[in-house]
Enzyme design. Structure first.
Site, short mmCIF file in Angstrom:
data_model
loop_
_atom_site.label_atom_id
_atom_site.label_comp_id
_atom_site.label_asym_id
_atom_site.label_seq_id
_atom_site.Cartn_x
_atom_site.Cartn_y
_atom_site.Cartn_z
N ASP A 49 0.85 -1.21 0.00
CA ASP A 49 0.00 0.00 0.00
C ASP A 49 0.89 1.25 0.00
O ASP A 49 0.38 2.38 -0.08
CB ASP A 49 -1.01 -0.01 1.15
N LYS A 118 -1.12 -9.30 3.01
CA LYS A 118 -0.31 -8.86 4.16
C LYS A 118 -1.18 -7.97 5.04
O LYS A 118 -1.92 -7.12 4.52
CB LYS A 118 0.94 -8.12 3.71
N GLU A 120 -1.11 -5.56 8.63
CA GLU A 120 -0.29 -4.89 9.66
C GLU A 120 -0.92 -5.13 11.04
O GLU A 120 -2.14 -5.06 11.18
CB GLU A 120 -0.23 -3.38 9.39
N GLU A 187 9.51 -4.27 10.38
CA GLU A 187 9.90 -2.97 9.81
C GLU A 187 10.47 -2.05 10.89
O GLU A 187 9.85 -1.84 11.94
CB GLU A 187 8.69 -2.31 9.14
#
Ligand code: KIV
Length: 287
Positions: A49, A118, A120, A187
């Site tokens: 995204d 995916k 988050e 991340e």
């Protein structure tokens, strides 16, 4: 890469972790970038995204919609045949009911032809990860800096620096593994914390700003190419200056149009003698 055309699976990714073969993952957002990334031998393509920032010009990933993700995922899966394509679930597409979340994830696979999604988040997304996995939708987790929560986090900051925060990340990674995730992105996590997480779970970790101890690495296509990306985080390595090349080429084009150097004789088509005579009259071309 020329040669092997067998599509990569989640089992292949697990095996790479077991064999300690690093996994190369890269974002792509359209047909040509997917094709080039795949030809380079990338194992996993992420339709991130991040496209909201590097392709659509928003200042965060928050405005990205399911329609945006579907549009770009369809283009990427037309260009990539071997790489394992993962599509990001955008902001709020997995925060309603679990049923709505599974439906959105299913659309990215059924309409976008992604192989996985995916998501988050840590423990709070476990029910969605479980239901997706049960429904045959492979899920990649994403913890540490989660850009969709940038406004809540107060900026793009390294996560897991102190013992309590590092411990929380470790627990989140384990919870995602237990819920059925096939891999997890880490991340902006200190290298030592990412390495500890990598050694503590059986699924592959894919790092971005998380050091060399992860099972794989991911970067954003536009950052790697210096292609008009807005942010320059410390963890990015730029391998080419495509933005500079495009700027130089466009400037040269504009200059040649303005001074009538382009188009040159080799770029034009000609009508037949007869057509020219009819259009301009007999004397044309003889002066
Ligand atoms: O959207 C994205 O590109 C990502 C990567 C930075 C992991 O989530």
């Amino acid at each position: 890469m020329a040669g092997n055309t067998t599509p990569i699976t989640t089992a292949d990714l697990r095996k790479k972790k077991a064999d300690r073969e690093p996994i190369a993952m890269m974002t792509a957002y359209d047909y040509p970038s997917a094709k080039l990334v795949e030809e380079a031998g990338v194992d996993v393509i992420l339709v991130g995204d991040s496209l909201g920032m590097v392709v659509l010009g928003y200042d965060s990933t928050v405005p990205v919609t399911m329609d945006d993700m579907l549009h770009h995922t369809k283009a990427v899966t037309r260009g990539a045949k071997r790489a394992f394509v993962v599509a990001d679930m955008p902001f709020l597409s997995y925060h309603g009911t679990v049923e709505e979340s599974v439906k959105n994830a299913g659309r990215l696979m059924q309409e976008g032809l992604a192989k996985a999604v995916k998501i988050e988040g840590g423990k709070e997304v476990v029910p969605v990860v479980q239901r997706c996995t049960q429904a045959g939708i492979p899920v990649m987790g994403h913890i540490g800096l989660t850009p969709q929560s940038v406004h809540q986090m107060g900026g793009y900051k390294v996560q897991g620096r102190d013992v309590a925060a590092a411990q929380r990340l470790l627990e989140e990674a384990k919870a995602l593994e237990e819920a059925g995730a096939f891999a997890v992105v880490l991340e902006c996590v200190p290298e030592e914390v990412a390495a500890k997480i990598t050694d503590s779970i059986s699924i592959p970790t894919i790092g971005i700003g998380a050091g060399a101890g992860c099972d794989g690495q991911v970067l954003v296509f536009h950052d790697v190419l210096s292609y008009a990306s807005q942010l320059k985080p410390k963890f990015v390595k730029s391998y080419a200056d495509i933005g500079g090349m495009i700027h130089a080429a466009m400037s040269a084009y504009v200059a040649e149009v303005k001074n009538r150097q382009f188009p040159a004789p080799e770029h034009v088509f000609h009508a037949s003698e007869e057509t020219i005579k009819q259009l301009y009259g007999e004397g044309v071309g003889q002066s």
